[in-house]
Design an enzyme around this catalytic site. Structure first.
Site, short mmCIF file in Angstrom:
data_model
loop_
_atom_site.label_atom_id
_atom_site.label_comp_id
_atom_site.label_asym_id
_atom_site.label_seq_id
_atom_site.Cartn_x
_atom_site.Cartn_y
_atom_site.Cartn_z
N PHE A 1 -25.64 -38.74 -80.22
CA PHE A 1 -24.60 -38.46 -81.22
C PHE A 1 -25.33 -38.16 -82.53
CE2 PHE A 1 -20.12 -39.29 -80.22
CZ PHE A 1 -20.24 -39.66 -78.89
N ASN B 1 -24.66 -51.09 -90.55
CA ASN B 1 -23.83 -49.94 -90.95
C ASN B 1 -22.40 -50.15 -90.47
OD1 ASN B 1 -23.54 -48.77 -88.18
ND2 ASN B 1 -25.76 -48.72 -88.37
O1 PMT Z 1 -18.75 -47.02 -83.64
P1 PMT Z 1 -17.61 -46.23 -84.26
O2 PMT Z 1 -17.00 -46.92 -85.45
O3 PMT Z 1 -16.59 -45.81 -83.24
O4 PMT Z 1 -18.22 -44.88 -84.85
C1 PMT Z 1 -18.78 -43.94 -83.99
C2 PMT Z 1 -20.07 -43.35 -84.56
C3 PMT Z 1 -19.75 -42.56 -85.82
C4 PMT Z 1 -21.08 -44.46 -84.88
C5 PMT Z 1 -20.65 -42.45 -83.41
O5 PMT Z 1 -19.72 -41.47 -83.09
C6 PMT Z 1 -21.98 -41.83 -83.83
O6 PMT Z 1 -22.06 -40.82 -84.51
N1 PMT Z 1 -23.09 -42.48 -83.40
C7 PMT Z 1 -24.47 -42.12 -83.76
C8 PMT Z 1 -24.79 -42.64 -85.13
C9 PMT Z 1 -26.23 -42.37 -85.51
O7 PMT Z 1 -27.02 -43.27 -85.53
O8 PMT Z 1 -26.52 -41.11 -85.70
P2 PMT Z 1 -27.98 -40.54 -86.07
O9 PMT Z 1 -27.72 -39.11 -86.41
O10 PMT Z 1 -28.61 -41.40 -87.08
O11 PMT Z 1 -28.81 -40.68 -84.73
C10 PMT Z 1 -28.89 -39.65 -83.76
C11 PMT Z 1 -28.97 -40.24 -82.37
O12 PMT Z 1 -30.19 -40.97 -82.21
C12 PMT Z 1 -27.86 -41.21 -82.02
O13 PMT Z 1 -27.49 -40.95 -80.68
C13 PMT Z 1 -28.50 -42.59 -82.15
O14 PMT Z 1 -27.94 -43.53 -81.22
C14 PMT Z 1 -29.96 -42.28 -81.78
N2 PMT Z 1 -30.94 -43.16 -82.46
C15 PMT Z 1 -30.98 -43.26 -83.80
C16 PMT Z 1 -31.95 -44.06 -84.39
C17 PMT Z 1 -32.87 -44.75 -83.57
N3 PMT Z 1 -33.79 -45.53 -84.09
N4 PMT Z 1 -32.80 -44.62 -82.25
C18 PMT Z 1 -31.87 -43.82 -81.67
O15 PMT Z 1 -31.83 -43.71 -80.44
#
Ligand code: PMT
Length: 395
Positions: A319, A207
């Protein structure tokens, strides 16, 4: 040892007022070590600051008050706060460009301490576009500018350019000193960047995460005194000095690294954009083109949920990268993943979120508190976010 303020005095008529600032900082319990630029020494003398502070004053990059020790590194490491007072347009330009042209700017390059700038100059110089652009650059990197006051300046002209009051400058140093101690002794694990899930030896699912948000969180946490393990997917960034960097590629590798790192951690922050799916099987050779194909995916482990299962008492901040139904999407993740809080960013916007230099967050806490962190550089957003989290954890 007392908290050290390294005071850079640069060549403005207001240089004499840095004496009062130094005295007031000492009254507030700081040790003040002064560095005078060559032009500052035209207005005030090193002997004056030496007598006031009781410490050696540096004026040259080769000064070595302790024989055999590099003063620019020792002072950079000892500094709790860097203060430039008065800051001339030239000093501001040099610091914004990252150049090291004298002892103070060399120390500033080597230091991780927060910087306070107290400009003093002619109003036209202060409001000039290059000076304002340089100040904006420094603010984006976390520097605090104590705005000069309106009034009559040394050359007799009127406008904004008079050095701020001693009280305002000292208050800014106290605030920065407090913040730089907020996470002292804490160990923080931060994930950053994307993961890559291989399809074959040359292709992968990933991504647009650049890693900037996670790296700036690491830099901010270090500046607040924490020790930081930064678990990073593949990005083109340099880790902040002092962070323990663990490089990973896939979600599975990130999960293993996080589960190891959180064993003795006080806080986990998941800023990484972890791929939710990976290929069921990775082809051992490059897949040849032969018409339409189907790719079977399976779900990756959820790193934050597994971390919560492994250490239920550990505060975890996730996040949420949302494009629609932002609030509900974020709040659902708090419950699903066992989070202390979640920082929601609207990734449908081009000016914030993925690969942008700025961000804007809504921080939802599990107990219902909602804090808006206004749009700013990712470093400043990281500082505001960590400050709120540290306060909520009663650190
Ligand atoms: O890296 P940059 O270009 O600075 O951009 C920052 C960002 C937009 C990537 C950052 O601010 C952000 O939003 N990161 C989380 C992105 C994400 O995966 O969001 P999500 O809504 O899909 O996941 C929710 C949370 O679960 C996140 O904290 C993620 O790290 C975590 N996760 C997700 C999937 C997974 N299999 N395991 C996880 O722990």
């Amino acid at each position: 040892m007392k908290s050290v303020v390294v005071l850079g005095v640069t060549g403005s008529v207001a240089a004499y007022r840095a004496c009062d600032v130094a005295r007031e900082l000492m009254r507030n319990g700081f040790e003040v070590r002064a560095c005078l630029s060559r032009s500052a020494a035209e207005f005030v003398t090193p002997a004056l600051f030496e007598a006031l502070t009781g410490k050696p004053v540096l004026t040259d990059v080769f000064d070595e008050p302790v024989k055999g020790r590099m003063a620019h590194i020792d002072w950079a490491r000892d500094a709790r706060v860097l203060l430039v007072c008065p800051a001339t347009a030239n000093a501001i330009a040099v610091l914004a460009s990252g150049a090291s042209e004298d002892m103070f700017t060399t120390i500033a390059q080597a230091s991780r301490a927060p910087m306070i700038m107290a400009p003093a100059m002619n109003p036209d110089m202060y409001s000039s576009i290059p000076n304002q652009e340089n100040l904006a650059k420094l603010r984006d990197r976390g520097a605090v500018v104590v705005e000069p006051l309106e009034g009559e300046v040394a050359c007799g002209e009127q406008g904004q350019g008079k050095l701020a009051s001693v009280g305002a400058i000292v208050a800014a140093v106290l605030e920065a000193g407090y913040r730089s101690n907020l996470m002292a002794g804490r160990r923080i694990v931060i994930t950053a960047g994307p993961t890559r899930e291989l399809i074959d030896p040359v292709r992968f699912i990933s991504n647009r995460s650049s890693g900037k948000m996670g790296y700036e969180l690491a830099r901010a946490a270090l500046q607040m005194g924490a020790s930081v393990a930064l678990i990073s997917g593949p990005v083109a960034l340099t880790a902040p000095a002092g962070a323990e960097l663990v490089r990973v590629t896939s979600a599975q590798e990130m999960k293993d690294a996080v589960l190891t790192a959180i064993q003795n951690a006080d806080l986990l922050i998941g800023a990484a954009a972890v791929a939710d799916y990976r290929a069921v099987a990775v082809a051992p050779e490059k897949i040849k083109k032969s018409g339409d194909m189907q790719l079977r995916l399976i779900e990756n482990p959820d790193i934050l949920s597994e971390s919560h299962r492994a250490r239920p008492e550990l505060p975890i901040v996730g996040f949420a990268a949302e494009t629609t139904d932002h609030e509900r999407g974020a709040k659902d993740k708090i419950d699903k993943k066992g989070l202390f809080a979640i920082a929601m960013n609207d990734v449908s916007r081009r000016d914030i979120g993925f690969d942008a230099n700025e961000n804007e967050l809504v921080l939802y806490f599990a107990d219902g508190e909602v804090t808006l962190i206004q749009k700013s550089s990712k470093f400043n957003v990281a500082v505001a976010m960590l400050e709120r989290i540290a306060t909520r954890l009663s650190w």
